[in-house]
Enzyme design. Structure first.
Site, mmCIF file in Angstrom:
data_model
loop_
_atom_site.group_PDB
_atom_site.id
_atom_site.type_symbol
_atom_site.label_atom_id
_atom_site.label_comp_id
_atom_site.label_asym_id
_atom_site.label_seq_id
_atom_site.Cartn_x
_atom_site.Cartn_y
_atom_site.Cartn_z
ATOM 1 N N GLY A 28 0.803 -1.220 0.000
ATOM 2 C CA GLY A 28 0.000 0.000 0.000
ATOM 3 C C GLY A 28 0.830 1.260 0.000
ATOM 4 C CG HIS A 34 3.113 0.509 -5.384
ATOM 5 N ND1 HIS A 34 3.325 1.623 -4.618
ATOM 6 C CD2 HIS A 34 3.676 -0.530 -4.711
ATOM 7 C CE1 HIS A 34 3.988 1.281 -3.522
ATOM 8 N NE2 HIS A 34 4.221 -0.010 -3.551
ATOM 9 C CD GLN A 146 15.523 -5.961 -11.624
ATOM 10 O OE1 GLN A 146 14.782 -6.943 -11.768
ATOM 11 N NE2 GLN A 146 16.815 -6.074 -11.319
ATOM 12 C CE LYS A 147 13.279 1.245 -4.289
ATOM 13 N NZ LYS A 147 12.512 0.748 -3.186
ATOM 14 C CG ASP A 148 11.605 -4.133 -3.521
ATOM 15 O OD1 ASP A 148 12.017 -3.859 -2.396
ATOM 16 O OD2 ASP A 148 10.756 -3.439 -4.110
ATOM 17 C CD GLN A 151 9.717 -8.201 -2.626
ATOM 18 O OE1 GLN A 151 9.660 -8.005 -1.424
ATOM 19 N NE2 GLN A 151 9.033 -7.488 -3.494
ATOM 20 C CB SER A 184 5.793 3.237 0.559
ATOM 21 O OG SER A 184 5.122 2.596 -0.514
HETATM 22 P P1 AMP Z 1 5.919 -2.600 -1.671
HETATM 23 O O1 AMP Z 1 4.573 -1.983 -1.498
HETATM 24 O O2 AMP Z 1 7.049 -1.660 -1.348
HETATM 25 O O3 AMP Z 1 6.042 -3.948 -1.023
HETATM 26 O O4 AMP Z 1 6.069 -2.861 -3.231
HETATM 27 C C1 AMP Z 1 5.126 -3.624 -3.924
HETATM 28 C C2 AMP Z 1 5.670 -3.938 -5.297
HETATM 29 O O5 AMP Z 1 5.937 -2.724 -5.991
HETATM 30 C C3 AMP Z 1 7.008 -4.696 -5.235
HETATM 31 O O6 AMP Z 1 7.016 -5.689 -6.248
HETATM 32 C C4 AMP Z 1 8.011 -3.624 -5.514
HETATM 33 O O7 AMP Z 1 9.201 -4.103 -6.101
HETATM 34 C C5 AMP Z 1 7.262 -2.731 -6.480
HETATM 35 N N1 AMP Z 1 7.828 -1.397 -6.480
HETATM 36 C C6 AMP Z 1 8.050 -0.604 -5.400
HETATM 37 N N2 AMP Z 1 8.667 0.542 -5.786
HETATM 38 C C7 AMP Z 1 8.849 0.457 -7.111
HETATM 39 C C8 AMP Z 1 9.449 1.309 -8.089
HETATM 40 N N3 AMP Z 1 9.973 2.481 -7.762
HETATM 41 N N4 AMP Z 1 9.453 0.903 -9.375
HETATM 42 C C9 AMP Z 1 8.924 -0.303 -9.718
HETATM 43 N N5 AMP Z 1 8.354 -1.161 -8.852
HETATM 44 C C10 AMP Z 1 8.313 -0.782 -7.564
#
Ligand code: AMP
Length: 281
Positions: A28, A34, A146-148, A151, A184
């Protein structure tokens, strides 16, 4: 857009519609990173489902689970505008009901290196929740950023090892106009911290320039990045590593495609970033 807040509602949604389902798992407080995943899922599936769950088991005891930013009303408005078909917002009890006793762990270097070194319980939390979300939502495809990068590599490994019938799709990093990777957690940053955080992106760009100029020695380049980050008083480097993009094995001599991954504390906020370096042979 359906807002699903119970397991029963989730199950009915999955059972009722036809066609392929693309799942975008998130915690979220959505931003354009996202939403880029939602757009990609929208283009490749009949129905798009976004989950919002701040997963307690992937936070360490001294990490920011309690403070993690939350705004589900705003998230739902953004998802509606993107054309998501449903958002699943389970409670902790839905994901970890009484008697829950399973942990899904990818073991070995993939989860021990990089972020795993300073967050030893993190990836088991991630793989357990993603496995449970796959079971509960039964998607055809699941979209991760790909940011993570670590993961993504860990989830690919888990999905392949358990032969889960889900196609894992990796999506490019989305950045702010000044180059900071969207996260976030960026809301935690003061103006000064945010300005210094740009050094992370500058390090990645510097590395690509050095590689283009012929540098192949990962350790020399690593030292240069360590020096660059050390000049910023508000930054404390956690790691900077050159690794293989899938195995995360360390790379000493740069060739082919190399993942440059780094993590740093900016004040109290831990940020990560990475780039895939193209190294001409
Ligand atoms: P999170 O809410 O941070 O757990 O992220 C949820 C998904 O969004 C994960 O697969 C992250 O890798 C992806 N995500 C978060 N930030 C970015 C970003 N800046 N660019 C691309 N994908 C992202």
């Amino acid at each position: 857009m359906d807002v699903l807040v119970t397991l029963d509602a989730m199950d009915r949604w999955t059972s009722s519609g036809g066609g392929s389902v693309g799942l975008v798992p998130t915690m979220g407080f959505l931003h354009d990173g996202h939403l880029s995943l939602v757009r990609r899922a929208r283009g490749e599936n009949d129905r798009v489902l976004v989950s919002i769950f701040v997963n307690p088991t992937q936070f360490g005891p001294s990490e920011d689970f309690e403070d993690y930013p939350r705004d589900t009303d705003r998230d739902c408005a953004l998802l509606l505008a993107e054309g998501a078909d449903a958002v699943f917002i389970p409670s902790v009890e839905d994901i970890y009901p009484a008697g829950f006793a399973t942990s899904v762990t990818v073991s070995g270097p993939l989860t021990e290196r990089l972020c795993g070194a300073s967050r030893p319980t993190h990836f088991a939390g991630v793989t357990t929740v993603v496995a449970r979300l796959f079971g509960v939502t039964r998607p055809d495809r699941a979209y991760f950023g790909q940011k993570d990068a670590q993961q993504l590599a860990v989830i690919r490994r888990m999905t392949a090892d358990l032969a889960l019938p889900v196609e894992v799709v990796g999506c490019p990093i989305v950045r702010e106009p000044d180059g900071l990777a969207m996260s976030s957690r960026n809301v935690y940053l003061s103006n000064d911290e945010r300005a210094q955080a740009l050094t992370l992106r500058e390090s990645l760009l510097l590395a690509q320039r050095r590689v283009t100029a012929g540098i192949r020695d990962a350790s020399a380049l690593r030292d240069e990045i360590v020096g660059l980050v050390a000049r910023q008083a508000l930054l404390r480097l956690d790691y900077v590593e050159f690794v293989h993009g899938e195995t995360l094995d360390p790379v000493d001599t740069l060739s082919g495609q190399v993942l440059l991954a780094l993590a740093a504390f900016v004040g109290r906020t831990r940020l990560i970033d990475n780039a895939t370096l193209q190294v001409d042979e």
